[in-house]
Scaffold this motif. Structure first.
Motif, PDB file in Angstrom:
ATOM      1  N   LEU A 105     -27.921  60.283-109.059  1.00 17.18           N
ATOM      2  CA  LEU A 105     -29.271  60.829-108.902  1.00 17.18           C
ATOM      3  C   LEU A 105     -30.002  61.042-110.227  1.00 17.18           C
ATOM      4  O   LEU A 105     -31.123  60.553-110.412  1.00 17.18           O
ATOM      5  CB  LEU A 105     -29.179  62.138-108.107  1.00 17.18           C
ATOM      6  N   THR A 106     -29.399  61.769-111.150  1.00 16.88           N
ATOM      7  CA  THR A 106     -30.127  62.084-112.386  1.00 16.88           C
ATOM      8  C   THR A 106     -30.401  60.808-113.178  1.00 16.88           C
ATOM      9  O   THR A 106     -31.481  60.632-113.746  1.00 16.88           O
ATOM     10  CB  THR A 106     -29.331  63.115-113.212  1.00 16.88           C
ATOM     11  N   THR A 107     -29.426  59.908-113.195  1.00 14.89           N
ATOM     12  CA  THR A 107     -29.626  58.609-113.854  1.00 14.89           C
ATOM     13  C   THR A 107     -30.834  57.903-113.244  1.00 14.89           C
ATOM     14  O   THR A 107     -31.703  57.382-113.958  1.00 14.89           O
ATOM     15  CB  THR A 107     -28.373  57.721-113.647  1.00 14.89           C
ATOM     16  N   SER A 135     -30.403  70.146-113.388  1.00 15.21           N
ATOM     17  CA  SER A 135     -30.442  68.756-113.835  1.00 15.21           C
ATOM     18  C   SER A 135     -31.887  68.236-113.854  1.00 15.21           C
ATOM     19  O   SER A 135     -32.285  67.500-114.763  1.00 15.21           O
ATOM     20  CB  SER A 135     -29.577  67.886-112.918  1.00 15.21           C
ATOM     21  N   ASP A 136     -32.676  68.647-112.881  1.00 20.78           N
ATOM     22  CA  ASP A 136     -34.071  68.205-112.810  1.00 20.78           C
ATOM     23  C   ASP A 136     -34.886  68.825-113.930  1.00 20.78           C
ATOM     24  O   ASP A 136     -35.765  68.205-114.511  1.00 20.78           O
ATOM     25  CB  ASP A 136     -34.682  68.575-111.455  1.00 20.78           C
ATOM     26  N   ARG A 137     -34.598  70.070-114.221  1.00 21.58           N
ATOM     27  CA  ARG A 137     -35.294  70.738-115.313  1.00 21.58           C
ATOM     28  C   ARG A 137     -34.966  70.027-116.644  1.00 21.58           C
ATOM     29  O   ARG A 137     -35.839  69.768-117.450  1.00 21.58           O
ATOM     30  CB  ARG A 137     -34.873  72.215-115.320  1.00 21.58           C
ATOM     31  N   ALA A 220     -32.578  65.337-102.997  1.00 18.59           N
ATOM     32  CA  ALA A 220     -31.152  65.658-102.883  1.00 18.59           C
ATOM     33  C   ALA A 220     -30.872  66.514-101.651  1.00 18.59           C
ATOM     34  O   ALA A 220     -29.895  66.301-100.942  1.00 18.59           O
ATOM     35  CB  ALA A 220     -30.678  66.387-104.139  1.00 18.59           C
ATOM     36  N   HIS A 221     -31.753  67.503-101.399  1.00 18.41           N
ATOM     37  CA  HIS A 221     -31.536  68.410-100.271  1.00 18.41           C
ATOM     38  C   HIS A 221     -32.370  68.057 -99.056  1.00 18.41           C
ATOM     39  O   HIS A 221     -32.410  68.808 -98.079  1.00 18.41           O
ATOM     40  CB  HIS A 221     -31.797  69.859-100.707  1.00 18.41           C
ATOM     41  N   ALA A 222     -33.050  66.916 -99.133  1.00 17.61           N
ATOM     42  CA  ALA A 222     -33.913  66.519 -98.023  1.00 17.61           C
ATOM     43  C   ALA A 222     -33.326  65.338 -97.243  1.00 17.61           C
ATOM     44  O   ALA A 222     -33.390  65.309 -96.008  1.00 17.61           O
ATOM     45  CB  ALA A 222     -35.301  66.159 -98.546  1.00 17.61           C
ATOM     46  N   SER A 242     -26.063  61.055-102.309  1.00 19.23           N
ATOM     47  CA  SER A 242     -25.529  60.702-100.991  1.00 19.23           C
ATOM     48  C   SER A 242     -24.364  61.598-100.578  1.00 19.23           C
ATOM     49  O   SER A 242     -23.775  61.399 -99.537  1.00 19.23           O
ATOM     50  CB  SER A 242     -25.043  59.246-101.012  1.00 19.23           C
ATOM     51  N   TYR A 243     -24.022  62.560-101.453  1.00 22.05           N
ATOM     52  CA  TYR A 243     -22.796  63.322-101.168  1.00 22.05           C
ATOM     53  C   TYR A 243     -23.059  64.679-100.544  1.00 22.05           C
ATOM     54  O   TYR A 243     -22.133  65.405-100.245  1.00 22.05           O
ATOM     55  CB  TYR A 243     -21.966  63.482-102.449  1.00 22.05           C
ATOM     56  N   LYS A 244     -24.337  65.050-100.376  1.00 19.73           N
ATOM     57  CA  LYS A 244     -24.647  66.333 -99.730  1.00 19.73           C
ATOM     58  C   LYS A 244     -24.742  66.072 -98.227  1.00 19.73           C
ATOM     59  O   LYS A 244     -23.721  65.836 -97.593  1.00 19.73           O
ATOM     60  CB  LYS A 244     -25.912  66.922-100.358  1.00 19.73           C
ATOM     61  N   TYR A 245     -25.960  66.057 -97.686  1.00 22.83           N
ATOM     62  CA  TYR A 245     -26.060  65.847 -96.235  1.00 22.83           C
ATOM     63  C   TYR A 245     -25.603  64.456 -95.803  1.00 22.83           C
ATOM     64  O   TYR A 245     -25.349  64.230 -94.629  1.00 22.83           O
ATOM     65  CB  TYR A 245     -27.494  66.096 -95.773  1.00 22.83           C
TER      66      TYR A 245
HETATM   67  C1  LIG Z   1     -27.334  68.039-106.243  1.00 18.61           C
HETATM   68  C2  LIG Z   1     -28.558  67.853-107.037  1.00 18.61           C
HETATM   69  C3  LIG Z   1     -28.549  67.070-108.197  1.00 18.61           C
HETATM   70  C4  LIG Z   1     -27.264  66.451-108.696  1.00 18.61           C
HETATM   71  O1  LIG Z   1     -27.508  65.399-109.563  1.00 18.61           O
HETATM   72  P1  LIG Z   1     -26.369  64.311-109.878  1.00 18.61           P
HETATM   73  O2  LIG Z   1     -27.042  63.427-110.841  1.00 18.61           O
HETATM   74  O3  LIG Z   1     -26.010  63.644-108.581  1.00 18.61           O
HETATM   75  O4  LIG Z   1     -25.185  65.020-110.441  1.00 18.61           O
HETATM   76  C5  LIG Z   1     -29.741  66.907-108.874  1.00 18.61           C
HETATM   77  N1  LIG Z   1     -30.884  67.486-108.445  1.00 18.61           N
HETATM   78  C6  LIG Z   1     -30.912  68.258-107.327  1.00 18.61           C
HETATM   79  C7  LIG Z   1     -32.184  68.865-106.864  1.00 18.61           C
HETATM   80  C8  LIG Z   1     -29.743  68.466-106.610  1.00 18.61           C
HETATM   81  O5  LIG Z   1     -29.763  69.249-105.542  1.00 18.61           O
END
Ligand SMILES: *Cc1c(COP(=O)(O)O)cnc(C)c1O
Length: 429
Positions: A105-107, A135-137, A220-222, A242-245
């Motif tokens: 995701l972050t990549t 991570s988003d911040r 990620a949470h949607a 892909s590892y949450k919901y």
């Molecule tokens: C879980 C989550 C991530 C995790 O990022 P990775 O790159 O998969 O480790 C990032 N942003 C949000 C909002 C998340 O909920």
């Protein structure tokens, strides 16, 4: 809907649940406790039972074919990622050309920012939510710095008003208006990871576009939690894990969305790799990067087949069940958990239990976050000890998600019984 806190009511709801058999398709952890109520699908989804055979198939074929598996495996590895596109596109409301599964995701967000965060001296600001996922911040801070801007100047955080727990959409829209001339990007989570608040993605996208800015979302949470229509909402770009919901295994590959009007724009700057290069000439190995049309043109590398196999097995379940059925159950089940928490709050006023997540089902997915201001972290530790698996965030927030694919009304009832015991124990001491 009418709710009652009793074992009979819960099992009656379970028998009437059209998705009740889905639960059997998942492995539930065994932590040696009397009960096991898994309420952490928002953090790590459970393993679908079908995953093992899907991964073993690829292991067998790798053993049997070696490199020839790229073309001769049951699901040839060369084009394996294409198998994931239709179910993933359906989950996020996209055309197939707008979605691809790749990287993490972050990549992916950094890669998408290369194309969609194009700040100028005049227009460089980003509007986002306060208390984003770290991570988003960090993504926003380092992207701003990369382009020569100070994060505190470039990033405008919208926070809940004093005394409130969630962000008002009118405050986001007002900030977009206020910064109309200097705004490059509106970037939000689709569902806030902490509060469970759903942001109005179509309205935010429209507002961003109206002032000449871009709209992107971290889903990620949607993804797999709430219905999404990324194409129709005219969202510019999005990424999710892909590892949450989505239950695709810890740290597995994520997904991206690029609206088709950008997917056809080969002028957009981007970072290239061979897997994003035009398929028809990829193996001519010539100089000169020619991106594929659509989201696939953002790929860099060939895909990790073992992870993709797990993801395929999981997405097959979603494709069978469909988001409308999941959402219908999700609203009822989350409503039941909300009802239970409200009863506990009444019964144990000294625990000072309050709900952070919006009450309006349209403004939340299945996650509920409750503040337990009158109790210490030890309450949470006792929950885990008693087999109720939720998660804890400082200072005293417990996040729980009854996931419609594998959680039941009985899970919520057992949760309530365990909580009642734990809260009463403290009262007795
Ligand atoms: C879980 C989550 C991530 C995790 O990022 P990775 O790159 O998969 O480790 C990032 N942003 C949000 C909002 C998340 O909920």
């Amino acid at each position: 809907m009418h709710y009652e806190l009793s074992a009979e009511f819960a099992s009656g709801q379970d028998s009437a649940d059209p998705l009740r058999s889905c639960r059997e398709r998942f492995h539930f952890p065994d932590l040696g406790t009397e009960h096991l109520v898994y309420l952490t699908g928002h953090s790590l989804g459970l393993q679908p039972r079908s995953v093992r055979a899907a991964v073993e198939l690829e292991l067998d074929e790798w053993a049997r074919y070696g490199v020839e598996g790229h073309f001769h495996a049951t699901h040839p590895w060369y084009s394996y990622h294409e198998l994931l596109t239709p179910p993933m596109a359906a989950l996020v409301g996209a055309r197939e050309s707008e979605v691809v599964c790749m990287n993490s995701l972050t990549t992916n967000l950094h890669l998408l920012f290369v194309s969609f965060y194009r700040p100028t001296q005049q227009r460089y600001k980003i509007i986002s939510e306060a208390r984003m996922f770290p991570s988003d911040r960090y993504l926003l801070e380092t992207q701003a710095q990369f382009h020569g801007f100070a994060p505190d100047d470039a990033i405008i955080e919208i926070a809940p008003r004093d005394g409130e727990r969630v962000i008002r959409h009118e405050d986001i829209l007002a900030a977009v208006e206020e910064h109309a001339d200097e705004l490059a990007l509106v970037f939000f989570g689709g569902v806030n990871y902490f509060t469970g608040q759903v942001f109005d993605m179509p309205a935010l996208t429209e507002a961003a576009h109206a002032v000449g800015a871009v709209a992107g979302f971290d889903l990620a949470h949607a993804a797999g939690n709430i219905p999404l229509s990324l194409h129709d909402w005219d969202v510019d770009f999005a990424a999710w894990c892909s590892y949450k919901y989505l239950n695709a295994s810890p740290g597995n590959v994520g997904g991206i969305f690029v609206h088709e009007r950008h997917g056809r724009n080969f002028e957009l700057p981007r970072f290239g790799g061979w897997w994003g290069h035009d398929k028809s000439t990829r193996f001519q190995m010539r100089n000169g990067f020619q991106p594929m049309e659509g989201a696939e043109g953002w790929q860099l590398s060939n895909v990790p087949i073992l992870g993709m196999a797990a993801m395929k097995a999981s997405l097959d379940v979603f494709a069978e069940v469909g988001m409308p059925a999941l959402r219908a159950k999700s609203e009822q089940l989350t409503g039941y958990l909300e009802f239970a928490i409200d009863r506990l709050a009444e019964e144990f006023p000294d625990a000072r239990i309050s709900m952070i997540t919006p009450r309006d089902p349209a403004q939340r997915g299945c996650q509920l976050s409750m503040d337990v201001a009158g109790r210490e972290r030890s309450l949470f530790d006792s929950m885990i000890g008693a087999g109720v698996i939720a998660d804890f965030r400082e200072p005293c927030i417990i996040r729980m998600a009854p996931v419609p694919l594998y959680n039941s009304f009985t899970d919520v009832f057992v949760f309530t019984e365990v909580m009642r015991d734990l809260l009463a124990q403290r009262d007795a001491t």
